[in-house]
Every structure is written in C-alpha cells, then in structure tokens.
Design an enzyme around this catalytic site. Structure first.
Site, PDB file in Angstrom:
ATOM      1  N   THR A 153     112.320  80.126  96.061  1.00  0.00           N
ATOM      2  CA  THR A 153     110.909  80.560  96.218  1.00  0.00           C
ATOM      3  C   THR A 153     111.043  81.554  97.734  1.00  0.00           C
ATOM      4  OG1 THR A 153     109.245  79.094  94.958  1.00  0.00           O
ATOM      5  CG2 THR A 153     108.327  81.214  96.566  1.00  0.00           C
TER       6      THR A 153
ATOM      7  N   CYS B  38     105.352  72.760  96.258  1.00  0.00           N
ATOM      8  CA  CYS B  38     104.556  74.961  96.209  1.00  0.00           C
ATOM      9  C   CYS B  38     103.424  74.946  96.408  1.00  0.00           C
ATOM     10  CB  CYS B  38     105.430  74.588  94.894  1.00  0.00           C
ATOM     11  SG  CYS B  38     106.649  74.215  94.044  1.00  0.00           S
TER      12      CYS B  38
ATOM     13  N   LYS C 202     105.845  85.059  91.037  1.00  0.00           N
ATOM     14  CA  LYS C 202     106.401  83.926  91.277  1.00  0.00           C
ATOM     15  C   LYS C 202     104.627  83.044  92.561  1.00  0.00           C
ATOM     16  CE  LYS C 202     107.160  79.221  92.692  1.00  0.00           C
ATOM     17  NZ  LYS C 202     108.752  78.544  92.544  1.00  0.00           N
TER      18      LYS C 202
HETATM   19  C1  UDX Z   1     104.177  74.001  89.950  1.00  0.00           C
HETATM   20  C2  UDX Z   1     104.067  74.497  89.047  1.00  0.00           C
HETATM   21  O1  UDX Z   1     103.116  74.542  88.735  1.00  0.00           O
HETATM   22  C3  UDX Z   1     105.161  75.711  89.267  1.00  0.00           C
HETATM   23  O2  UDX Z   1     105.086  76.110  87.919  1.00  0.00           O
HETATM   24  C4  UDX Z   1     106.280  76.194  90.370  1.00  0.00           C
HETATM   25  O3  UDX Z   1     107.281  76.214  90.049  1.00  0.00           O
HETATM   26  C5  UDX Z   1     106.012  74.762  91.515  1.00  0.00           C
HETATM   27  O4  UDX Z   1     104.580  74.520  91.343  1.00  0.00           O
HETATM   28  P1  UDX Z   1     104.084  70.680  90.570  1.00  0.00           P
HETATM   29  O5  UDX Z   1     103.709  71.607  92.769  1.00  0.00           O
HETATM   30  O6  UDX Z   1     105.567  70.242  90.766  1.00  0.00           O
HETATM   31  O7  UDX Z   1     104.680  72.477  90.495  1.00  0.00           O
HETATM   32  O8  UDX Z   1     103.248  70.286  90.367  1.00  0.00           O
HETATM   33  P2  UDX Z   1     101.573  70.491  88.579  1.00  0.00           P
HETATM   34  O9  UDX Z   1     101.366  69.902  88.280  1.00  0.00           O
HETATM   35  O10 UDX Z   1     101.861  72.356  89.562  1.00  0.00           O
HETATM   36  O11 UDX Z   1     100.829  70.411  90.305  1.00  0.00           O
HETATM   37  C6  UDX Z   1     100.352  70.741  91.736  1.00  0.00           C
HETATM   38  C7  UDX Z   1      99.086  69.931  92.167  1.00  0.00           C
HETATM   39  O12 UDX Z   1      97.895  70.267  91.572  1.00  0.00           O
HETATM   40  C8  UDX Z   1      99.334  69.312  91.840  1.00  0.00           C
HETATM   41  O13 UDX Z   1      98.947  68.249  93.454  1.00  0.00           O
HETATM   42  C9  UDX Z   1      98.788  68.201  90.677  1.00  0.00           C
HETATM   43  O14 UDX Z   1      97.938  67.023  91.115  1.00  0.00           O
HETATM   44  C10 UDX Z   1      97.120  69.032  91.041  1.00  0.00           C
HETATM   45  N1  UDX Z   1      96.492  69.593  89.580  1.00  0.00           N
HETATM   46  C11 UDX Z   1      97.094  69.841  88.989  1.00  0.00           C
HETATM   47  C12 UDX Z   1      94.818  68.625  89.895  1.00  0.00           C
HETATM   48  O15 UDX Z   1      94.234  68.602  91.019  1.00  0.00           O
HETATM   49  N2  UDX Z   1      94.111  69.345  88.753  1.00  0.00           N
HETATM   50  C13 UDX Z   1      95.079  69.457  87.388  1.00  0.00           C
HETATM   51  O16 UDX Z   1      94.278  69.530  86.312  1.00  0.00           O
HETATM   52  C14 UDX Z   1      96.570  69.991  88.005  1.00  0.00           C
END
Ligand code: UDX
Length: 424
Positions: A121, A257, A201
């Site tokens: 990224t 991320c 992204k």
């Molecule tokens: C994210 C993006 O989804 C992905 O496409 C990108 O390339 C990298 O960043 P990730 O960081 O692995 O992926 O996790 P994700 O499942 O998106 O959750 C991000 C954060 O949001 C986490 O802290 C999670 O706990 C929080 N979250 C997610 C919530 O609090 N509620 C939700 O409903 C969904």
C-alpha cells in the site's frame, strides 16, 4: 508464468501461495534469513487460516522456491511483485525507503520486458516515482499498480475468491499480462491508470473505517437515548443501499491497515491542497471509542481501579488473527493499567509480553473483578459461563464486541454489560 514476489511478509506470502495455486512458478525473495529458514521448514511466521497448507503444497510441488538474493529471485521472471513494508514515517506519510532501495537494487537484474508490480500500500504517486527511478537508471521495465484487499483472518479466501482485481497500468499490454496471471479467479477485473488504482485502495479502506466509526457513534447514541443498537442496525441494514455488513459495534478499528491508511489519506489530501476534515474526525472519533469503553468500565467498578483485577479475553485487533498491531484491546488494557488496574489477558492466538496470561479463558478469570471481552473470537462462545462465574471475584462481564448472548450470561449469575444499550 514465471513470477517473483519480493517480501515474504503477510501480503507477499498470501500472494505467493495464491499465484502458485493458480499454477504459476513463484520465486520468493526475502532478506531475513531466519524467516527463510522457518519457511523452508514449512512453518509460517504469521497465523493466517489455510496459508500454511497452501504454501506447503506449493513448495512440495516445486511451484515456490525461496531466495535470499533478490537478483537470483527475479532472474527469468515475467512479473515481479513488490510486497515490501511501507511503515508510517511519523508524519502520517508512508516511508518508502525500503521500496525505493529495493527497486534501485533490482535494476541490473531486471529484463527489459519485465513488469514490476507494486503490491504494497503506497501513497498516490508512488508508481510514478518508481517509474522515474527506473528511467533514471535506463531501465525499460514497466511499473504497474495492483493493490491488495486482503483482510487478516480470511486472506487466503480473499485471494482465491477475490471480488475485484484492480490493475493500474500505463500500457494495455501490461494490464493484459496481469489479467492473464489471475486467470482462474472469478473476480471482476478493473483496469485503470496507476494513480486511480493507488487511490482506490485508500478510498476503500477509508470508507470502511468511516462506516464503522459512524455505526459506533450510533451505538453510543443508542446507549444515551435508551435504544437497542442491535435492532437499529438490523433495521438500517435492511436498506439495500446500506446493507447489514461491516457495522458491528466494537472498541473501534485497529490493525495494520485502517489506522495507517486513514492517516495517510488525510496527508495525501493535504499534500495535494485538499482538506479532508471528515476523515480527520473519523480518526479522532475512533480514538475516543476506546476511552469511552474505559470510562464505562471505571463506572462499573465504582470509580476506582486501584485494587481492581481485570481479565481480558482477546488481545488481537480482531478475531482470526494473531496480529496485535494497533489493537484496541491493548490500547484499552493500557488505559486501564494506567488507572491502577491489574490487567491479565488471554487470547487463542495472539500473545503479548505486556500483560500476564494463563492456560486458558477459564484460568484467566480466576479472582477477576471484571471480565472484558475485547476481541470477538468464537472460541469465547463455547466457554462454560457458570464456571466463569464461580472463578471470578466480581460478577461483571463487559462485552466490548457484543459477542455473548445476554440471556446466557445472566442465567450464569453474571451481570452483562455491552455496547449500544442503556442498561446493559
Ligand atoms: C482491512 C480491509 O478490510 C482490507 O481490505 C485491507 O486490505 C486491509 O485492511 P483488516 O485490517 O485485516 O483488513 O481487517 P477488517 O476485517 O477490515 O477490520 C478492520 C477493523 O475494523 C478491525 O479492528 C475490526 O475489529 C473492526 N471492525 C470491523 C469492527 O469494529 N466492526 C465491523 O463490523 C468490522
């Protein structure tokens, strides 16, 4: 096709195993010898469901080879993916020094027709920067942007069942090579210019971060006005324009991320003369969410944490991963500890040296005044709550992920507190 992936980190490992699964021959270049040894022994340096098996199978079939020398790794490659770290530089920008020096170093080994693909990224404009480095060195290899959208905990599936593949290329012929590389996946392929691919992204991650911050705010408001957030979100999500996904109330987003990408996008905007106060507010509102949870826990313990023992279920930033980077669980634990609480923590996969742990979720609650659920691991749903009640000194379960069934917790004789309800 002959493919090279430089960087055996989270993105590089999934990309290598995924491309090998599609039948390509993949050379992985990695400078960390310890990591290379671990990989050749069939061990993954990270926990990611399904990855170890996929990677091991590819090695067994000779489709992945490991190289400590990047020149050796790119030899004979049609496509070279750069999956190198771009950590924050302290000013909200991504530090590109690792990426830049890798490209400079690769120049003598690149074939004129090879395609260098940026998978890390990177700020908008990085592809152009790498292009100028190659031009300056008289290298005619192409540069293409192909951002990753992997989510930790489901990265292998996200690769194999990708919804979209974004290719930002200057020349249609390069885009076509990338398109062929991903043949076999059912994803929609979007071909665009490099700058648009780079911005895509950030736009996706910033939108998701904004969305869940908004719903956390609605959950907080539900507590204040006496509404039940579960019902509100269910009803709101039935509108097809909104949808019921990605709105679970929680302690705010964390991970490697969202925090990095939201800050980076604010900086990219301001560097380009565009103010983005909405996103700045998302970042500060997300930080406030942790403090709000801490304040509620302090109230539950009558305003004094000095003699309190708090057991935490969950350390990772979300379920399904051992990643603790920018984990809200640890941020909350730090705030509680700063207020005098003794914090102990257990997680099915994640580890931390900061807080003592125990053999399992039952052992950790021994003598605890309050149990905090900080990560939504499904494993916690299977713990015997009557036994939890017996072992705890206090009786409050603070569910910062709205994971447990409130009735089951009450039936076990415990007091249930969660997000988005006035009396719970
Ligand atoms: C994210 C993006 O989804 C992905 O496409 C990108 O390339 C990298 O960043 P990730 O960081 O692995 O992926 O996790 P994700 O499942 O998106 O959750 C991000 C954060 O949001 C986490 O802290 C999670 O706990 C929080 N979250 C997610 C919530 O609090 N509620 C939700 O409903 C969904």
């Amino acid at each position: 096709m002959n493919v090279t992936v430089i960087g055996a980190g989270y993105v590089g490992l999934v990309q290598s195993a995924g491309l090998a699964h599609l039948g390509h021959s993949v050379r992985v270049g990695e400078s960390d010898l310890g990591r290379l040894q671990q990989l050749s022994a069939g061990k993954m340096p990270i926990y990611e469901p399904g990855l170890e098996e996929l990677f091991a199978r590819a090695i067994e079939h000779g489709l992945i080879t490991l190289h400590s020398d990047n020149h050796e790794a790119v030899s004979g490659a049609d496509v070279i993916f750069l999956a190198l770290p771009t950590p924050p530089d302290g000013n909200g920008r991504a530090d590109l020094s690792i990426l830049e020096s890798a490209v400079r170093d690769l120049v003598p080994a690149l074939a004129p027709s090879s395609i260098v693909v940026v998978k890390s990224t990177v700020p908008v404009g990085t592809n152009a920067l790498l292009r100028s480095i190659l031009d300056g060195a008289g290298c005619s290899a192409s540069v293409v942007s192909n951002p990753e959208f992997l989510s930790e905990g489901s990265a292998v599936d996200d690769f194999l069942k990708a919804e979209r593949i974004v290719i930002g290329a200057e020349f249609p012929a390069d885009a076509e090579v990338l398109r062929r590389l991903y043949d076999g996946l059912e994803a929609q392929v979007v071909v665009t210019d490099p700058v648009s691919a780079e911005l895509t992204k950030y736009a996706a991650n910033a939108y998701l971060a904004t969305r869940l911050t908004f719903f956390n705010a609605i959950s907080n408001l539900a507590e204040e006005v006496g509404a039940d957030v579960t019902h509100v979100l269910h009803a709101v999500g039935l509108d097809r324009r909104i949808g019921g996904h990605f709105m679970r109330p929680g302690p705010g987003y964390g991970g490697s991320c969202f925090p990095k990408d939201t800050s980076a996008l604010v900086t990219i905007a301001s560097d380009n003369g565009y103010a983005f106060p909405m996103l700045e507010s998302v970042i500060s509102t997300n930080d406030m969410q942790r403090s709000r949870i801490v304040e509620r826990i302090v109230r539950e313990l009558d305003g004094d944490l000095s003699a309190a023992r708090i057991a935490m279920w969950g350390i990772s930033f979300k379920a399904g991963t051992d990643d603790v980077r920018a984990s809200p669980a640890l941020a909350i634990a730090d705030e509680l500890a700063a207020l005098g609480a003794t914090v102990v923590a257990w997680d099915p996969e994640a580890r931390t040296d900061e807080y003592p742990s125990a053999a399992g979720p039952l052992e950790i609650v021994e003598g605890a005044d309050l149990l905090l659920i900080a990560t939504e691991w499904p494993e916690f749903l299977r713990v015997d709550l009557a036994e939890v009640a017996k072992r705890m000194a206090g009786e409050t379960v603070f569910d910062a992920r709205n994971l447990l069934d409130p009735e089951l917790v009450s039936e076990a004789g415990l007091r249930y507190r969660c997000l988005g309800r006035r009396n719970a």
